[in-house]
Scaffold this motif. Structure first.
Motif, mmCIF file in Angstrom:
data_model
loop_
_atom_site.group_PDB
_atom_site.id
_atom_site.type_symbol
_atom_site.label_atom_id
_atom_site.label_comp_id
_atom_site.label_asym_id
_atom_site.label_seq_id
_atom_site.Cartn_x
_atom_site.Cartn_y
_atom_site.Cartn_z
ATOM 1 N N THR A 129 48.660 37.973 28.869
ATOM 2 C CA THR A 129 48.523 37.827 30.320
ATOM 3 C C THR A 129 47.460 36.775 30.594
ATOM 4 O O THR A 129 46.306 36.944 30.193
ATOM 5 C CB THR A 129 48.128 39.157 30.985
ATOM 6 O OG1 THR A 129 49.157 40.128 30.741
ATOM 7 C CG2 THR A 129 47.969 38.978 32.488
ATOM 8 N N VAL A 130 47.876 35.684 31.233
ATOM 9 C CA VAL A 130 46.946 34.619 31.614
ATOM 10 C C VAL A 130 46.470 34.913 33.031
ATOM 11 O O VAL A 130 47.264 34.946 33.971
ATOM 12 C CB VAL A 130 47.630 33.238 31.539
ATOM 13 C CG1 VAL A 130 46.678 32.151 32.013
ATOM 14 C CG2 VAL A 130 48.102 32.960 30.121
ATOM 15 N N ASP A 131 45.181 35.137 33.163
ATOM 16 C CA ASP A 131 44.600 35.545 34.449
ATOM 17 C C ASP A 131 43.299 34.780 34.639
ATOM 18 O O ASP A 131 42.310 35.053 33.972
ATOM 19 C CB ASP A 131 44.343 37.057 34.439
ATOM 20 C CG ASP A 131 43.750 37.557 35.751
ATOM 21 O OD1 ASP A 131 43.628 36.748 36.688
ATOM 22 O OD2 ASP A 131 43.418 38.744 35.834
ATOM 23 N N THR A 132 43.299 33.796 35.537
ATOM 24 C CA THR A 132 42.103 32.985 35.776
ATOM 25 C C THR A 132 41.393 33.371 37.062
ATOM 26 O O THR A 132 40.457 32.698 37.472
ATOM 27 C CB THR A 132 42.478 31.495 35.838
ATOM 28 O OG1 THR A 132 43.332 31.264 36.967
ATOM 29 C CG2 THR A 132 43.196 31.065 34.572
ATOM 30 N N THR A 133 41.841 34.450 37.707
ATOM 31 C CA THR A 133 41.320 34.821 39.022
ATOM 32 C C THR A 133 40.524 36.118 38.929
ATOM 33 O O THR A 133 40.952 37.075 38.278
ATOM 34 C CB THR A 133 42.472 34.998 40.022
ATOM 35 O OG1 THR A 133 43.292 33.828 40.011
ATOM 36 C CG2 THR A 133 41.947 35.223 41.425
ATOM 37 N N GLU A 134 39.381 36.145 39.603
ATOM 38 C CA GLU A 134 38.568 37.366 39.593
ATOM 39 C C GLU A 134 39.267 38.461 40.382
ATOM 40 O O GLU A 134 40.125 38.190 41.225
ATOM 41 C CB GLU A 134 37.191 37.090 40.199
ATOM 42 C CG GLU A 134 37.212 36.765 41.670
ATOM 43 C CD GLU A 134 35.846 36.452 42.230
ATOM 44 O OE1 GLU A 134 35.662 36.587 43.452
ATOM 45 O OE2 GLU A 134 34.951 36.066 41.447
ATOM 46 N N PRO A 135 38.932 39.731 40.118
ATOM 47 C CA PRO A 135 39.528 40.826 40.889
ATOM 48 C C PRO A 135 39.291 40.642 42.381
ATOM 49 O O PRO A 135 38.272 40.085 42.799
ATOM 50 C CB PRO A 135 38.799 42.072 40.357
ATOM 51 C CG PRO A 135 38.303 41.678 39.001
ATOM 52 C CD PRO A 135 37.996 40.222 39.086
ATOM 53 N N VAL A 136 40.264 41.092 43.173
ATOM 54 C CA VAL A 136 40.172 41.002 44.633
ATOM 55 C C VAL A 136 39.895 42.399 45.182
ATOM 56 O O VAL A 136 40.663 43.331 44.941
ATOM 57 C CB VAL A 136 41.478 40.442 45.232
ATOM 58 C CG1 VAL A 136 41.403 40.420 46.755
ATOM 59 C CG2 VAL A 136 41.746 39.037 44.699
ATOM 60 N N LEU A 137 38.791 42.544 45.909
ATOM 61 C CA LEU A 137 38.431 43.828 46.505
ATOM 62 C C LEU A 137 39.148 43.951 47.836
ATOM 63 O O LEU A 137 38.844 43.234 48.791
ATOM 64 C CB LEU A 137 36.922 43.920 46.705
ATOM 65 C CG LEU A 137 36.387 45.245 47.262
ATOM 66 C CD1 LEU A 137 36.682 46.390 46.307
ATOM 67 C CD2 LEU A 137 34.897 45.138 47.533
ATOM 68 N N ARG A 138 40.133 44.837 47.894
ATOM 69 C CA ARG A 138 40.899 45.004 49.119
ATOM 70 C C ARG A 138 40.170 45.876 50.140
ATOM 71 O O ARG A 138 40.249 45.634 51.326
ATOM 72 C CB ARG A 138 42.272 45.613 48.797
ATOM 73 C CG ARG A 138 43.188 44.673 48.054
ATOM 74 C CD ARG A 138 43.419 43.418 48.841
ATOM 75 N NE ARG A 138 44.327 42.519 48.164
ATOM 76 C CZ ARG A 138 44.556 41.274 48.539
ATOM 77 N NH1 ARG A 138 43.918 40.782 49.569
ATOM 78 N NH2 ARG A 138 45.400 40.517 47.874
ATOM 79 N N GLN A 139 39.474 46.904 49.674
ATOM 80 C CA GLN A 139 38.730 47.740 50.602
ATOM 81 C C GLN A 139 37.713 48.575 49.841
ATOM 82 O O GLN A 139 37.923 48.960 48.695
ATOM 83 C CB GLN A 139 39.658 48.649 51.407
ATOM 84 C CG GLN A 139 38.999 49.202 52.662
ATOM 85 C CD GLN A 139 40.003 49.833 53.600
ATOM 86 O OE1 GLN A 139 41.113 50.142 53.212
ATOM 87 N NE2 GLN A 139 39.609 50.034 54.832
ATOM 88 N N LEU A 140 36.599 48.797 50.488
ATOM 89 C CA LEU A 140 35.543 49.642 49.941
ATOM 90 C C LEU A 140 35.169 50.636 51.035
ATOM 91 O O LEU A 140 34.641 50.255 52.076
ATOM 92 C CB LEU A 140 34.333 48.790 49.540
ATOM 93 C CG LEU A 140 33.241 49.479 48.737
ATOM 94 C CD1 LEU A 140 33.775 49.931 47.382
ATOM 95 C CD2 LEU A 140 32.063 48.531 48.539
ATOM 96 N N VAL A 141 35.497 51.906 50.824
ATOM 97 C CA VAL A 141 35.297 52.937 51.840
ATOM 98 C C VAL A 141 34.162 53.850 51.398
ATOM 99 O O VAL A 141 34.209 54.431 50.313
ATOM 100 C CB VAL A 141 36.584 53.760 52.053
ATOM 101 C CG1 VAL A 141 36.355 54.848 53.088
ATOM 102 C CG2 VAL A 141 37.716 52.850 52.482
ATOM 103 N N VAL A 142 33.134 53.962 52.237
ATOM 104 C CA VAL A 142 32.014 54.862 51.978
ATOM 105 C C VAL A 142 32.163 56.065 52.897
ATOM 106 O O VAL A 142 32.064 55.946 54.116
ATOM 107 C CB VAL A 142 30.664 54.156 52.227
ATOM 108 C CG1 VAL A 142 29.509 55.102 51.893
ATOM 109 C CG2 VAL A 142 30.569 52.889 51.394
ATOM 110 N N LEU A 143 32.453 57.225 52.304
ATOM 111 C CA LEU A 143 32.635 58.436 53.101
ATOM 112 C C LEU A 143 31.271 58.997 53.457
ATOM 113 O O LEU A 143 30.430 59.217 52.580
ATOM 114 C CB LEU A 143 33.446 59.470 52.316
ATOM 115 C CG LEU A 143 34.863 59.032 51.920
ATOM 116 C CD1 LEU A 143 35.547 60.135 51.139
ATOM 117 C CD2 LEU A 143 35.681 58.675 53.146
ATOM 118 N N PRO A 144 30.999 59.225 54.748
ATOM 119 C CA PRO A 144 29.664 59.665 55.162
ATOM 120 C C PRO A 144 29.310 61.018 54.572
ATOM 121 O O PRO A 144 30.177 61.855 54.330
ATOM 122 C CB PRO A 144 29.777 59.721 56.687
ATOM 123 C CG PRO A 144 31.232 59.901 56.956
ATOM 124 C CD PRO A 144 31.946 59.156 55.871
ATOM 125 N N SER A 145 28.031 61.201 54.346
ATOM 126 C CA SER A 145 27.555 62.434 53.719
ATOM 127 C C SER A 145 26.265 62.872 54.382
ATOM 128 O O SER A 145 25.465 62.057 54.826
ATOM 129 C CB SER A 145 27.311 62.214 52.230
ATOM 130 O OG SER A 145 26.711 63.343 51.646
#
Length: 693
Positions: A129-145
């Motif tokens: 697998t040739v992959d020259t692209t960094e991971p893409v963060l689609r969403q980061l959800v912080v559930l309140p506590s």
């Protein structure tokens, strides 16, 4: 007493590729590809490891004298011969035309003969697998506590390669990233969708630092502010980072229903245990008056009109590019149920599975689908022995959704250059005279009707020009390029699916000037020859103008004339070399590599073309190909101090520190290069390798 419960929303949390075996996930025992070695790389120049015992025995019983690497870019439908080497050999190489997955297979041959190619359907020895692209963060959800409770972070990334490392830290907002951790290091899973749980939360302002590294070595870092309120200040809020639900749908129930237990068969439990795969008959006596809505994040409250008694047609079901859904529900706090449960079906209600139970009434389920496909949902609620909403086999789901995390896969099939074999290996472009018959294949079950878009740009330029939009997928398109569009061009075909995902593929071709009609007379032949000679003369004039512009440092004019020269004469090697130099000067590293590669193909003995190619490859951090290009140059020009200097710099960048010093000494021995900067070389020789090297 009354109890009101509803599925309020299914919210989009993730957009990820499916964890299929061919994309890097663990293969099942029955997987025919399970024995293939899987490699991931961020470089287009691929070195495939080889062991002699991987070769099948020769038909005549003799030992093989050479090994050949064949490569397929279409999962073994066709194979391209990439490289042949005499045995013994530890690795063979090819240059990938694009990012993606390549099947590799080894075949033994005599040194002076050529054996048969692998057959269509042969299984690979290695999957790269040739992959020259960094991971893409689609969403980061912080559930309140609340303070004193765990803090949950749900993340989702999209990547061609599987994740190799995920790290998450919480540090005080005012202390900086290097502050000591006050939180125990959380346990994380190497999945494209995951949950990080930090131990008991401490009120205050924090910064979440999270990083994702894929198996190809590409790294993504992200930081996010997190505020944890005091325990008394937090009740129930919308998760940070998730789209708020603008409206909620209340499902009315019988207000007297909870006062009398529902009759049940002796010994039957109130609800199926989590993890059970099927449900026998024993559903509710009444159905909700309304059905819940599926709401992707950021779209508000858009209901899907689902018939209550039958499964919706596939084209009516929403398609979501996610495997993780957040399902919110509401209930009457004055008479809450003791638990609510989420049921899932994969066959339109034929079989139901209890996915999870919430007995703390958190107000939300997090549903993680195992793979893509058609899903239906139902929610049950229980108080005492009364269970309402539990589905029967054959009962249609309340809501349905199609999960599709795969982008459309677009493959060009014509016109392809010599030996291209569906394009797995970077090869010479096809030469085509207008009109050009374009052909392709698209793999996508949920392709959006009339969604294809065809664009073109002359080689070396940035802007794409629209050829056709809203094209129906018929697998072919006849393109008659404009009269001023000749020479090398790049085509891009894009397709979208119903989930909004777009896939594309590029094709490089050389567009020839239309040939004059074939005439049986000498006059006709003379006209053709005169037209070709005129084009070459125009190309030479454009090249001369470019040389003058370069001397005067009018770089834009020089680039314009060089592009004209190579469009009139695609075989003008010196023009390609000069064009590569301008691209490299302007920081257009990828275009410089392409131009110098073409120059090196046309002028294989040119030191300037090879040196420029090596410089551009090193600038793109393709160190291994750069070193191979320099080795070829130094084999022809062993006294080239500039090449030795660049070779040393490239070796140092790739971590080969002692070899770099030897190369710098060679550069000093031959005078220090065209600039004769011996002091700069001396400073290089004084560099210290990193600790531990």
């Amino acid at each position: 007493m009354a109890c009101l419960v509803t599925i309020a929303a299914i919210v989009l949390l993730a957009l990820i590729p499916p964890a299929m075996a061919e994309d890097g996930a663990a293969a099942s025992p029955a997987d025919p590809l399970a024995e293939a070695l899987r490699l991931y790389t961020s470089a287009r120049q691929v070195s495939v490891p080889f062991m002699t015992d991987e070769l099948p025995p020769a038909a005549d019983g003799h030992e093989h004298a050479a090994v050949v690497l064949y490569v397929s870019g279409n999962r073994g439908q066709s194979w391209t011969r990439a490289q042949k080497r005499a045995l013994p050999s530890t690795a063979l190489e090819f240059r990938a035309a694009n990012e993606g997955q390549y099947w590799c297979i080894f075949r033994g041959e005599p040194l002076a003969e050529r054996g048969p190619s692998p057959a269509a359907g042969d299984k690979p020895d290695v999957i790269v697998t040739v992959d020259t692209t960094e991971p893409v963060l689609r969403q980061l959800v912080v559930l309140p506590s609340k303070a004193g409770q765990p803090l949950d972070v749900i993340w989702q990334v999209e990547d061609r390669s599987p994740l190799a490392q995920v790290e998450a830290r919480l540090v005080e907002a005012d202390a900086g990233e290097e502050a000591a951790d006050l939180w125990p290091a959380p346990q994380v899973t190497l999945e494209n969708v995951g949950r990080v749980r930090f131990a008991e939360a401490i009120a205050g302002k924090w910064v979440l630092h999270i990083s994702f590294q894929d198996a190809a070595g590409n790294l993504l870092r992200e930081a996010r502010d997190v505020t944890i309120a005091a325990a008394a200040a937090v009740d129930k809020d919308t998760p940070s980072g998730a789209a708020p639900v603008e409206a909620r749908i209340i499902t009315p129930l019988d207000t007297q229903g909870l006062e009398q237990p529902e009759p049940s068969q002796a010994g039957e439990p109130d609800a199926a245990a989590p993890g059970s795969s099927e449900v026998d008959g024993n559903g509710d006596d009444e159905q909700p008056a309304e059905v819940p809505a599926i709401i992707p994040a950021g779209t508000g409250n858009q209901e899907l009109e689902a018939p209550a008694a039958e499964v919706m047609a596939r084209e009516q079901v929403a398609v979501l590019p996610t495997r993780t859904l957040r399902i919110d529900y509401e209930f009457d706090k004055s008479a809450p149920p003791e638990q609510v449960g989420l049921w899932v079906t994969r066959d339109g209600g034929g079989h139901w599975r209890l996915d999870q139970i919430d007995d703390r009434l958190s107000g939300a389920f997090i549903f993680a689908a195992s793979d893509d496909g058609h899903y239906g949902f139902q929610i049950h609620r229980q108080r005492g022995q009364l269970v309402l909403g539990r589905p029967e086999p054959g009962q249609a789901p309340q809501r349905e959704v199609i999960i599709d995390t795969q982008k459309p896969i677009v493959r060009w099939t014509a016109p392809l250059g010599p030996g291209a074999a569906e394009g797995p290996i970077a090869a010479a472009p096809a030469k085509s005279a207008p009109p050009v018959e374009l052909r392709w294949e698209i793999d996508e079950a949920n392709l959006l009707r009339d969604s294809l878009r065809l664009e073109v740009r002359p080689f070396g330029q940035i802007q794409w020009q629209l050829v056709a939009a809203d094209v129906r997928d018929e697998g072919r398109f006849t393109w008659d390029p404009a009269a001023d569009l000749r020479g090398r061009v790049e085509l891009r075909l894009s397709a979208r699916d119903r989930a909004g995902q777009e896939g594309s593929s590029r094709l490089m071709i050389d567009i020839l000037s239309p040939s004059l009609p074939a005439l049986p007379t000498a006059t006709g032949r003379l006209q053709v020859e005169q037209a070709e000679a005129a084009a070459l003369d125009d190309a030479r004039r454009a090249y001369d103008l470019a040389r003058v512009a370069r001397l005067q440092e009018r770089w834009e004019e020089a680039e314009k004339q060089l592009l004209r020269a190579v469009s009139l004469n695609p075989d003008a090697g010196h023009a390609w070399s000069d064009l590569g130099g301008i691209y490299l000067r302007d920081g257009k590293v990828g275009q410089a590599v392409d131009a110098y590669t073409r120059a090196a193909e046309l002028l294989p003995e040119s030191p300037n073309a090879l040196y420029g190619l090596a410089r551009s490859q090193a600038a793109r951090k393709d160190y291994e190909p750069a070193l191979k290009t320099l080795a070829a140059l130094l084999a022809r020009e062993p006294g080239d101090a500039d090449a030795w200097l660049l070779n040393g710099d490239t070796l140092w960048q790739s971590g080969q520190y002692e070899q770099a010093r030897q190369s710098w000494l060679k550069a000093m021995q031959f005078g220090g290069g065209s600039r004769g900067n011996l002091a700069a070389i001396q400073k290089r020789l004084e560099l210290q390798a990193p600790a531990g090297q």
